[in-house]
Design a protein around this motif. Structure first.
Motif, PDB file in Angstrom:
ATOM      1  N   GLY A 192     -14.696 -15.889  10.279  1.00 54.63           N
ATOM      2  CA  GLY A 192     -15.197 -17.257  10.344  1.00 54.63           C
ATOM      3  C   GLY A 192     -15.359 -17.722  11.778  1.00 54.63           C
ATOM      4  O   GLY A 192     -16.276 -18.494  12.103  1.00 54.63           O
ATOM      5  N   ALA A 193     -14.475 -17.246  12.648  1.00 47.51           N
ATOM      6  CA  ALA A 193     -14.523 -17.640  14.060  1.00 47.51           C
ATOM      7  C   ALA A 193     -15.798 -17.157  14.743  1.00 47.51           C
ATOM      8  O   ALA A 193     -16.192 -17.701  15.775  1.00 47.51           O
ATOM      9  CB  ALA A 193     -13.306 -17.087  14.802  1.00 47.51           C
ATOM     10  N   ARG A 194     -16.458 -16.153  14.186  1.00 44.44           N
ATOM     11  CA  ARG A 194     -17.656 -15.582  14.825  1.00 44.44           C
ATOM     12  C   ARG A 194     -18.873 -16.498  14.682  1.00 44.44           C
ATOM     13  O   ARG A 194     -19.886 -16.283  15.352  1.00 44.44           O
ATOM     14  CB  ARG A 194     -17.979 -14.210  14.236  1.00 44.44           C
ATOM     15  N   CYS A 195     -18.813 -17.493  13.802  1.00 47.08           N
ATOM     16  CA  CYS A 195     -19.932 -18.435  13.642  1.00 47.08           C
ATOM     17  C   CYS A 195     -20.067 -19.231  14.937  1.00 47.08           C
ATOM     18  O   CYS A 195     -19.114 -19.890  15.370  1.00 47.08           O
ATOM     19  CB  CYS A 195     -19.679 -19.357  12.453  1.00 47.08           C
ATOM     20  N   MET A 196     -21.239 -19.187  15.569  1.00 46.63           N
ATOM     21  CA  MET A 196     -21.339 -19.514  16.992  1.00 46.63           C
ATOM     22  C   MET A 196     -21.879 -20.905  17.310  1.00 46.63           C
ATOM     23  O   MET A 196     -22.270 -21.171  18.454  1.00 46.63           O
ATOM     24  CB  MET A 196     -22.213 -18.466  17.676  1.00 46.63           C
ATOM     25  N   ASP A 197     -21.925 -21.827  16.327  1.00 45.26           N
ATOM     26  CA  ASP A 197     -22.461 -23.164  16.603  1.00 45.26           C
ATOM     27  C   ASP A 197     -23.832 -23.045  17.273  1.00 45.26           C
ATOM     28  O   ASP A 197     -24.087 -23.586  18.336  1.00 45.26           O
ATOM     29  CB  ASP A 197     -21.498 -23.956  17.492  1.00 45.26           C
ATOM     30  N   CYS A 198     -24.725 -22.306  16.592  1.00 47.34           N
ATOM     31  CA  CYS A 198     -26.008 -21.952  17.207  1.00 47.34           C
ATOM     32  C   CYS A 198     -26.941 -23.143  17.337  1.00 47.34           C
ATOM     33  O   CYS A 198     -27.919 -23.092  18.072  1.00 47.34           O
ATOM     34  CB  CYS A 198     -26.687 -20.838  16.407  1.00 47.34           C
ATOM     35  N   GLY A 199     -26.716 -24.208  16.569  1.00 45.04           N
ATOM     36  CA  GLY A 199     -27.559 -25.389  16.677  1.00 45.04           C
ATOM     37  C   GLY A 199     -28.777 -25.355  15.775  1.00 45.04           C
ATOM     38  O   GLY A 199     -29.327 -26.397  15.412  1.00 45.04           O
ATOM     39  N   VAL A 200     -29.237 -24.164  15.427  1.00 39.83           N
ATOM     40  CA  VAL A 200     -30.381 -24.020  14.504  1.00 39.83           C
ATOM     41  C   VAL A 200     -29.959 -23.056  13.403  1.00 39.83           C
ATOM     42  O   VAL A 200     -30.243 -21.871  13.470  1.00 39.83           O
ATOM     43  CB  VAL A 200     -31.638 -23.489  15.236  1.00 39.83           C
ATOM     44  N   PRO A 201     -29.250 -23.553  12.385  1.00 43.10           N
ATOM     45  CA  PRO A 201     -28.679 -22.665  11.372  1.00 43.10           C
ATOM     46  C   PRO A 201     -29.708 -22.190  10.339  1.00 43.10           C
ATOM     47  O   PRO A 201     -29.795 -22.709   9.234  1.00 43.10           O
ATOM     48  CB  PRO A 201     -27.593 -23.524  10.725  1.00 43.10           C
ATOM     49  N   PHE A 202     -30.488 -21.184  10.713  1.00 47.45           N
ATOM     50  CA  PHE A 202     -31.424 -20.597   9.760  1.00 47.45           C
ATOM     51  C   PHE A 202     -30.690 -20.065   8.526  1.00 47.45           C
ATOM     52  O   PHE A 202     -31.269 -19.955   7.452  1.00 47.45           O
ATOM     53  CB  PHE A 202     -32.203 -19.457  10.413  1.00 47.45           C
ATOM     54  N   CYS A 203     -29.407 -19.729   8.679  1.00 49.82           N
ATOM     55  CA  CYS A 203     -28.612 -19.188   7.579  1.00 49.82           C
ATOM     56  C   CYS A 203     -28.662 -20.075   6.345  1.00 49.82           C
ATOM     57  O   CYS A 203     -28.600 -19.590   5.213  1.00 49.82           O
ATOM     58  CB  CYS A 203     -27.165 -18.999   8.011  1.00 49.82           C
ATOM     59  N   GLN A 204     -28.770 -21.385   6.516  1.00 49.73           N
ATOM     60  CA  GLN A 204     -28.736 -22.308   5.387  1.00 49.73           C
ATOM     61  C   GLN A 204     -30.096 -22.956   5.114  1.00 49.73           C
ATOM     62  O   GLN A 204     -30.215 -23.862   4.309  1.00 49.73           O
ATOM     63  CB  GLN A 204     -27.705 -23.404   5.623  1.00 49.73           C
ATOM     64  N   SER A 205     -31.139 -22.452   5.787  1.00 51.76           N
ATOM     65  CA  SER A 205     -32.431 -23.137   5.718  1.00 51.76           C
ATOM     66  C   SER A 205     -33.162 -22.891   4.408  1.00 51.76           C
ATOM     67  O   SER A 205     -33.747 -23.805   3.828  1.00 51.76           O
ATOM     68  CB  SER A 205     -33.316 -22.695   6.880  1.00 51.76           C
ATOM     69  N   GLY A 206     -33.188 -21.647   3.928  1.00 53.78           N
ATOM     70  CA  GLY A 206     -33.938 -21.335   2.721  1.00 53.78           C
ATOM     71  C   GLY A 206     -35.408 -21.668   2.854  1.00 53.78           C
ATOM     72  O   GLY A 206     -36.050 -22.114   1.904  1.00 53.78           O
ATOM     73  N   MET A 207     -35.972 -21.414   4.030  1.00 52.31           N
ATOM     74  CA  MET A 207     -37.362 -21.775   4.278  1.00 52.31           C
ATOM     75  C   MET A 207     -38.241 -20.525   4.333  1.00 52.31           C
ATOM     76  O   MET A 207     -37.768 -19.430   4.631  1.00 52.31           O
ATOM     77  CB  MET A 207     -37.489 -22.542   5.592  1.00 52.31           C
ATOM     78  N   LYS A 208     -39.519 -20.710   4.000  1.00 55.82           N
ATOM     79  CA  LYS A 208     -40.452 -19.592   4.020  1.00 55.82           C
ATOM     80  C   LYS A 208     -40.954 -19.339   5.441  1.00 55.82           C
ATOM     81  O   LYS A 208     -41.405 -20.232   6.122  1.00 55.82           O
ATOM     82  CB  LYS A 208     -41.635 -19.851   3.092  1.00 55.82           C
ATOM     83  N   ILE A 209     -40.851 -18.086   5.843  1.00 54.50           N
ATOM     84  CA  ILE A 209     -41.385 -17.655   7.128  1.00 54.50           C
ATOM     85  C   ILE A 209     -42.164 -16.371   6.863  1.00 54.50           C
ATOM     86  O   ILE A 209     -41.607 -15.402   6.344  1.00 54.50           O
ATOM     87  CB  ILE A 209     -40.275 -17.391   8.165  1.00 54.50           C
ATOM     88  N   ALA A 210     -43.454 -16.370   7.172  1.00 61.51           N
ATOM     89  CA  ALA A 210     -44.323 -15.208   6.953  1.00 61.51           C
ATOM     90  C   ALA A 210     -44.293 -14.755   5.496  1.00 61.51           C
ATOM     91  O   ALA A 210     -44.282 -13.569   5.201  1.00 61.51           O
ATOM     92  CB  ALA A 210     -43.921 -14.059   7.876  1.00 61.51           C
ATOM     93  N   GLY A 211     -44.231 -15.732   4.588  1.00 59.71           N
ATOM     94  CA  GLY A 211     -44.291 -15.418   3.168  1.00 59.71           C
ATOM     95  C   GLY A 211     -42.983 -14.997   2.548  1.00 59.71           C
ATOM     96  O   GLY A 211     -42.918 -14.744   1.344  1.00 59.71           O
ATOM     97  N   MET A 212     -41.903 -14.910   3.342  1.00 65.84           N
ATOM     98  CA  MET A 212     -40.593 -14.523   2.836  1.00 65.84           C
ATOM     99  C   MET A 212     -39.585 -15.627   3.144  1.00 65.84           C
ATOM    100  O   MET A 212     -39.702 -16.307   4.163  1.00 65.84           O
ATOM    101  CB  MET A 212     -40.123 -13.206   3.461  1.00 65.84           C
TER     102      MET A 212
END
Length: 491
Positions: A43-63
């Protein structure tokens, strides 16, 4: 979120696996989770990246990139790091119906989109979630959620796979009375009978079903709607119906000799083995054995891999797995950048086991079957196969796999398992409800909606979107429940 320098201080670490030679001796799960203290480092490795694509569930290039459930990944990872397990469970449960399912079988879209994955190893979010939900079960935090008020509305959910269960859970908690109809003798859909026990132990499903029953959901097994139960009867008795029957129409292989004995669809074979395992620990022999046979698996996806692992556990003499497409690269190609889903090669548990037993990878890429050869009793004995190459159609621009002249050869195949995917919903169900389907036989709705052309009849899961992932089925079930609730209550 997490420890600001955690991704620099700690390496990714996963649950330990039994050696392939040991785990093929039974159908038990073979992973030993990390201790909670070790999991906190992950859990400590989560880096406060500021743009959490991990939770986005958005389409990028059809995927889709990231989790379609929009789990609050950085927040739960942070709570894991801080050892606040109950809070982590409560946060995860806000968006997720069944973390215990996806933490076993999901390919982890969240991890593929993790920022750490750009230049290193992603955060072990999937195993963090498994630690959260199992800790919650062990400590009694997963309790029945009973609605304070019942609305008097009745809803039928047809199908008890992840989409049907998610819809039933949400609607029941809103105060409606929900009955789940399942044509099999056990609940869970393909979670139960399509995924082998070593990948998802069935007590995990049964535990959740018992909890949902305590919450008030009614379950009816051996209830085949459209056959045993008439549709008009169902529509008369219930205010709304959700069809969550899955994309259970398997794709066939149409070649000479297909009518030979000992050729099965993968889902039928896996179901028979799992049912026998649960009923009698395989003692009833109510399945086709692979013992001493040359097994051919047609299809390179997750189901094909499950067939490989199952056949090896049942004593196959050899296992060969055919994949029509070329072997993916070992790392991302330039045209497949992060945070897109990585189109890369992986060796799954079944293939690992085949390599351990035979010394070679069972997969043959860019290859297909052209004919099955029978013995004098009509049983399959061999298969003629041919290599394929990609060819572009000059008119349409589409690329297809074409046979390569002079590459035909014959291999041993005494048991054939077809794992070539699914074509969509089963016709007898869609005909019975008179719902419209698209050209892939998925039940048709307006975009991003769940009500069919038949008023009061909704759909969700693979039956709606086609063959997909468990996490997508859960997402669909939750969304369909919201649509039904709005339709019933006006808000």
């Amino acid at each position: 979120m997490g420890k600001p320098t955690g991704f620099l201080e700690y390496e990714r670490k996963e649950a330990a696996c039994k050696k392939p030679e040991e785990r093929i001796e039974d159908f038990q799960e073979f992973k030993t989770p990390l201790s909670l203290e070790e999991q906190r480092k992950q859990g400590a490795r989560c880096m406060d990246c500021g743009v959490p694509f991990c939770q986005s569930g958005m389409k990028i290039a059809g995927m889709v990139s990231g989790c379609p459930l929009h789990n609050l990944v950085p927040e739960t990872n942070d709570l894991v790091y801080r050892g606040k397990w109950r809070l982590a469970y409560e946060r995860l449960a806000k968006t997720h119906s069944f973390p215990e399912f996806t933490s076993h079988v999901c390919p982890a879209l969240c991890e593929a989109a993790c920022t750490c994955n750009l230049n290193g190893e992603p955060v072990a979010t999937k195993e963090n979630e498994r630690a959260i939900i199992e800790t919650a079960w062990e400590n009694g935090w997963v309790q029945p959620k009973l609605p304070a008020v019942r609305t008097g509305k009745k809803i039928a959910v047809v199908g008890s796979g992840p989409s049907g269960l998610a819809a039933a859970q949400e609607l029941n908690r809103r105060g409606h009375t929900v009955t789940v109809f399942e044509r099999s003798d056990r609940f869970g859909g393909l979670l139960c009978y399509g995924i082998p026990n070593m990948k998802l132990d069935k007590h995990i499903i049964e535990r959740r079903i018992r909890l949902m029953e305590e919450e008030g959901v009614i379950f009816r097994a051996n209830a085949d709607v459209g056959k045993d139960i008439k549709v008009r009867q169902l529509q008369k008795e219930f205010d709304r119906v959700i069809l969550a029957c899955g994309a259970s129409n398997p794709r066939d292989i149409v070649v000479p000799g297909r009518d030979a004995d000992n050729i099965f669809f993968a889902v039928d074979y896996l179901k028979a083995v799992t049912k026998s395992l649960l009923d009698s620990n395989l003692k009833d022999n109510a399945f086709v054995t692979a013992k001493g046979l040359h097994v051919l698996v047609i299809g390179g996806g997750d189901t094909g891999n499950d067939c490989v692992g199952t056949a090896i556990r049942l004593g196959a003499k050899s296992v060969t797995q055919l994949e029509m497409l070329p072997k993916p690269p070992g790392c991302r190609a330039p045209e497949n950048p992060w945070p897109e889903w990585p189109k890369i090669s992986k060796t799954d548990y079944g293939q690992e086991e085949a390599i351990a037993v035979s010394g070679k990878d069972p997969r043959i890429y860019q290859t297909t079957v052209t004919e099955f050869l029978k013995d004098s009793k009509g049983r399959v004995q061999k298969a003629k196969i041919v290599s394929l190459e990609p060819k572009k159609d000059e008119k349409s621009g589409r690329i297809s796999m074409a046979p390569v002249e002079g590459t035909q050869r014959t291999i041993d195949a005494q048991l054939v398992l077809i794992a070539a995917g699914f074509l969509g919903s089963e016709k007898y169900v869609t005909d019975a409800f008179q719902v419209q389907t698209d050209n892939r036989t998925n039940v048709l709705t307006k975009p991003e909606q769940y009500e069919t052309n038949v008023p009061g009849v909704f759909t969700a899961g693979d039956m709606h979107r086609g063959q997909s992932l468990v996490v997508w089925a859960i997402t669909e079930g939750r969304n369909a429940a919201r649509a039904v609730d709005r339709d019933l209550m006006g808000y």
